[in-house]
Design a protein around this motif. Structure first.
Motif, mmCIF file in Angstrom:
data_model
loop_
_atom_site.group_PDB
_atom_site.id
_atom_site.type_symbol
_atom_site.label_atom_id
_atom_site.label_comp_id
_atom_site.label_asym_id
_atom_site.label_seq_id
_atom_site.Cartn_x
_atom_site.Cartn_y
_atom_site.Cartn_z
ATOM 1 N N MET A 200 -25.613 -76.583 -70.976
ATOM 2 C CA MET A 200 -26.801 -76.351 -70.221
ATOM 3 C C MET A 200 -26.643 -75.519 -68.920
ATOM 4 N N THR A 201 -27.086 -74.399 -68.639
ATOM 5 C CA THR A 201 -26.811 -73.657 -67.463
ATOM 6 C C THR A 201 -27.543 -74.285 -66.295
ATOM 7 N N PRO A 202 -27.084 -74.047 -64.959
ATOM 8 C CA PRO A 202 -28.223 -74.429 -63.880
ATOM 9 C C PRO A 202 -29.440 -73.867 -64.105
ATOM 10 N N VAL A 203 -29.967 -72.855 -64.634
ATOM 11 C CA VAL A 203 -31.177 -72.245 -64.721
ATOM 12 C C VAL A 203 -32.002 -73.166 -65.711
ATOM 13 N N GLU A 204 -31.214 -73.441 -66.893
ATOM 14 C CA GLU A 204 -31.605 -74.260 -67.750
ATOM 15 C C GLU A 204 -32.040 -75.620 -67.314
ATOM 16 N N LEU A 205 -31.088 -76.260 -66.691
ATOM 17 C CA LEU A 205 -31.378 -77.588 -66.119
ATOM 18 C C LEU A 205 -32.424 -77.568 -65.220
ATOM 19 N N SER A 206 -32.580 -76.470 -64.270
ATOM 20 C CA SER A 206 -33.806 -76.418 -63.383
ATOM 21 C C SER A 206 -35.060 -76.374 -64.081
ATOM 22 N N ARG A 207 -35.126 -75.740 -65.033
ATOM 23 C CA ARG A 207 -36.249 -75.830 -65.981
ATOM 24 C C ARG A 207 -36.735 -77.202 -66.507
ATOM 25 N N THR A 208 -35.453 -77.759 -66.981
ATOM 26 C CA THR A 208 -35.479 -79.065 -67.460
ATOM 27 C C THR A 208 -36.185 -80.129 -66.427
ATOM 28 N N VAL A 209 -35.779 -80.084 -65.076
ATOM 29 C CA VAL A 209 -36.142 -81.013 -63.977
ATOM 30 C C VAL A 209 -37.729 -80.410 -64.081
ATOM 31 N N LEU A 210 -38.108 -79.194 -63.849
ATOM 32 C CA LEU A 210 -39.258 -78.962 -63.785
ATOM 33 C C LEU A 210 -40.414 -79.391 -64.819
ATOM 34 N N ALA B 187 -44.496 -85.811 -65.747
ATOM 35 C CA ALA B 187 -44.887 -87.054 -64.916
ATOM 36 C C ALA B 187 -46.418 -86.912 -64.209
ATOM 37 N N VAL B 188 -46.805 -85.609 -63.859
ATOM 38 C CA VAL B 188 -48.052 -85.342 -63.564
ATOM 39 C C VAL B 188 -48.881 -85.323 -64.601
ATOM 40 N N ASP B 189 -48.534 -84.902 -65.878
ATOM 41 C CA ASP B 189 -49.825 -85.021 -66.968
ATOM 42 C C ASP B 189 -50.012 -86.405 -67.398
ATOM 43 N N ALA B 190 -48.942 -87.258 -67.066
ATOM 44 C CA ALA B 190 -49.110 -88.764 -67.399
ATOM 45 C C ALA B 190 -49.724 -89.611 -66.251
ATOM 46 N N GLY B 191 -49.934 -88.754 -65.173
ATOM 47 C CA GLY B 191 -50.637 -89.477 -64.005
ATOM 48 C C GLY B 191 -49.579 -90.303 -63.106
ATOM 49 N N GLU B 192 -48.300 -90.181 -63.471
ATOM 50 C CA GLU B 192 -47.506 -91.076 -62.579
ATOM 51 C C GLU B 192 -47.158 -90.168 -61.040
ATOM 52 N N ALA C 61 -38.028 -90.052 -57.397
ATOM 53 C CA ALA C 61 -36.535 -89.998 -58.160
ATOM 54 C C ALA C 61 -36.452 -90.775 -59.282
ATOM 55 N N GLU C 62 -37.054 -92.149 -59.097
ATOM 56 C CA GLU C 62 -37.048 -92.961 -60.387
ATOM 57 C C GLU C 62 -38.112 -92.681 -61.603
ATOM 58 N N VAL C 63 -39.187 -92.109 -61.201
ATOM 59 C CA VAL C 63 -40.193 -91.746 -62.270
ATOM 60 C C VAL C 63 -39.395 -90.429 -62.978
ATOM 61 N N LEU C 64 -38.861 -89.559 -62.252
ATOM 62 C CA LEU C 64 -38.172 -88.407 -62.867
ATOM 63 C C LEU C 64 -36.950 -88.632 -63.582
ATOM 64 N N ARG C 65 -36.187 -89.738 -63.165
ATOM 65 C CA ARG C 65 -35.063 -90.233 -63.958
ATOM 66 C C ARG C 65 -35.455 -90.673 -65.347
ATOM 67 N N ARG C 66 -36.336 -91.334 -65.315
ATOM 68 C CA ARG C 66 -36.825 -91.943 -66.472
ATOM 69 C C ARG C 66 -37.010 -90.811 -67.581
ATOM 70 N N ARG C 67 -37.882 -89.679 -66.797
ATOM 71 C CA ARG C 67 -38.246 -88.437 -67.613
ATOM 72 C C ARG C 67 -36.894 -87.555 -68.243
ATOM 73 N N ASP D 219 -26.124 -88.609 -68.542
ATOM 74 C CA ASP D 219 -26.562 -89.473 -67.326
ATOM 75 C C ASP D 219 -27.305 -89.109 -66.150
ATOM 76 N N VAL D 220 -28.160 -89.808 -65.462
ATOM 77 C CA VAL D 220 -28.994 -89.614 -64.465
ATOM 78 C C VAL D 220 -28.775 -90.655 -63.422
ATOM 79 N N VAL D 221 -28.320 -90.584 -62.238
ATOM 80 C CA VAL D 221 -27.994 -91.412 -61.187
ATOM 81 C C VAL D 221 -28.761 -90.990 -60.003
ATOM 82 N N LEU D 222 -29.278 -92.258 -59.417
ATOM 83 C CA LEU D 222 -30.025 -91.779 -58.116
ATOM 84 C C LEU D 222 -28.929 -92.418 -56.948
#
Length: 355
Positions: free
Chosen positions: A1-11, A17-22, A64-70, A79-82
Motif C-alpha cells: 500500500m503506497t502513501p497515496v493508497e493509504l491516504s485514500r483508505t483514511v478518507l 463514519a459520516v454515512d454511519a452518523g458517527e 481518532a477512536e472512531v476512525l481507528r475502528r474503521r 495495526d492502528v495505534v492512537l
C-alpha cells in the motif's frame, strides 16, 4: 500500500463514519499521511482526527477512536495505534505493506516531477499581489507555482517589476499596478538589503538566496551561494540530482535498468531516504498553504542529504552482477532525482544532469 493508497483508505474511513452518523463533518479532499514523528509508531501517521475535531464538535481522541475502528481490519493494515492528542499511527502488514519502499518508489516514478501535485476542478481564484521589491516578486511568483501544483487557480500581480529582475532571475507575474479589492494575499517578505548583490549571483543562486530563508528572516547574499562544494546546500541538492542521472546512464552501460521492488532487505538503503520521499506531498501542500517556499527549499536539502549515503551502493562493484537489489536501489535513486528536479522546477531553479 503506497502513501497515496493509504491516504485514500483514511478518507474512505471518514466517509464511512459520516454515512454511519458517527461524525458530522464535510469529508476533506485529502488526508495527509507521513512517517510517524517523535512518540509515534508504525509505518505512517495522520493528524486527520485533529483536523476534523472542531467541525465535528468532538475531541480529537474521540474522532481518532472512531476512525481507528474503521481502519482496523482493512486489507493491508496490520495495526492502528492512537498516540498524543489524537494522532493515528498505522502499521502495514506484510501482505499489503511488505513492499512499502518499492510501492512508494513506483508511485514517484509514475508521477515524475509532478509527484505531490494535486488535480482539482473549480474553486475560487487566489489573487497574489507583491510589493515592488525583488524578493517579494520572486516569492510571490513561486507561491503561485506552489498553489497551482495543489490545483488552485492563481493570478499574480506586482506593484512593479524591474526589467533586470526578469532578465537575471527570470521572474514574471500576470499583471501589474496597485493592489485591488480582489487581492487575496499580499506578499511582503522582509526586503532584501542588497538587491545588486543578489542579482550578481545569477538566476539559480540568486533565487535560492531569496527563497530559502523564511519570509520573516533576512536574506544573506554573498558569493558563498556560488561555492561548488558540499557546504553550499543548493550545490548538494543539484549534485545529488546529477548523480542520480549519472547512475542511470552508468547502469544502462552495464545493461540494466531501474525496477522498483522491495527495499527493506536491500543493503545500503538509508531509511531516511524513503521517509523524505513519502513526506514530499505533505511538504508541497504545507508550502502552498502557508505561502512559504522556504519549506520546500529546506525539504529538498533534507531529501538530498538523506539520499547521499545511498548513491555509492547503487551500482554493482567489481565483478558483481546486477541483481534485483541493484535495480531496486537504482529505482530509488531515480525517484530521488525526480523529486529534486520537480522541487527545483517549482522554485524556478534548473536541475542540471551534469555537474
Amino acid at each position: 500500500m503506497t502513501p497515496v493508497e493509504l491516504s485514500r483508505t483514511v478518507l474512505h474511513a471518514v466517509r464511512r463514519a459520516v454515512d454511519a452518523g458517527e461524525l458530522s463533518v464535510a469529508v476533506p479532499e485529502r488526508a495527509v499521511v507521513t512517517p510517524p514523528g517523535p512518540g509515534g509508531c508504525g509505518d505512517y501517521a495522520t493528524n486527520i482526527a485533529l483536523q476534523l475535531a472542531r467541525p465535528a464538535g468532538q475531541t480529537p481522541q474521540r474522532v481518532a477512536e472512531v476512525l481507528r475502528r474503521r481502519l482496523v481490519g482493512v486489507g493491508g493494515i496490520a495495526d492502528v495505534v492512537l498516540t498524543g492528542p489524537g494522532f493515528i499511527n498505522i502499521s502495514l502488514d506484510e501482505g499489503g505493506g511488505g513492499d512499502v519502499g518499492g510501492g512508494l518508489v513506483a508511485e514517484v516514478l509514475r508521477a515524475g516531477g509532478r509527484y505531490g501535485h494535486v488535480e482539482r476542478a473549480g474553486g475560487a481564484v487566489v489573487r497574489l499581489h507583491c510589493a515592488r521589491e525583488v524578493r517579494a516578486v520572486v516569492v510571490g511568483e513561486v507561491v503561485g507555482r506552489l498553489l497551482r501544483a495543489q490545483g488552485v487557480t492563481v493570478r499574480t500581480s506586482a506593484e512593479g517589476v524591474e526589467p533586470r529582475w526578469t532578465d537575471v532571475l527570470g521572474v514574471r507575474v500576470d499583471g501589474g499596478g496597485s493592489a485591488s479589492a480582489e487581492v487575496s494575499v499580499n506578499v511582503r517578505p522582509v526586503p532584501v538589503g542588497d538587491a545588486d548583490g543578489i542579482l550578481a549571483l545569477g538566476r539559480d543562486a540568486g533565487r535560492w538566496a531569496l527563497l530559502r530563508p523564511a519570509g520573516h528572516d533576512r536574506v544573506r547574499g554573498g558569493e558563498e551561494g556560488l561555492v561548488q562544494r558540499e557546504v553550499n546546500p543548493l550545490f548538494r541538492v543539484r549534485y545529488v540530482h546529477a548523480r542520480t542521472r549519472a547512475l542511470g546512464r552508468n547502469a544502462a552501460d552495464l545493461g540494466f535498468v531501474a525496477d522498483p521492488g522491495p527495499l527493506e532487505g536491500a543493503e545500503r538503503v538509508p531509511p531516511a531516504t524513503l521517509a523524505a520521499l513519502a513526506d514530499h506531498p505533505r511538504v508541497l501542500a504545507a508550502a502552498a498553504e502557508h505561502r512559504a517556499p522556504d519549506r520546500l527549499a529546506r525539504h529538498l536539502v533534507a531529501v538530498a542529504d538523506a539520499a547521499l549515503p545511498l548513491l555509492p551502493g547503487v551500482l554493482p562493484r567489481g565483478g558483481e552482477k546486477p541483481s534485483a537489489a541493484h535495480r531496486a536501489r537504482l529505482a530509488l535513486a531515480e525517484a530521488v532525482g525526480a523529486v529534486l528536479a520537480g522541487g527545483l522546477s517549482l522554485l524556478g531553479i534548473d536541475a542540471p544532469d551534469h555537474i
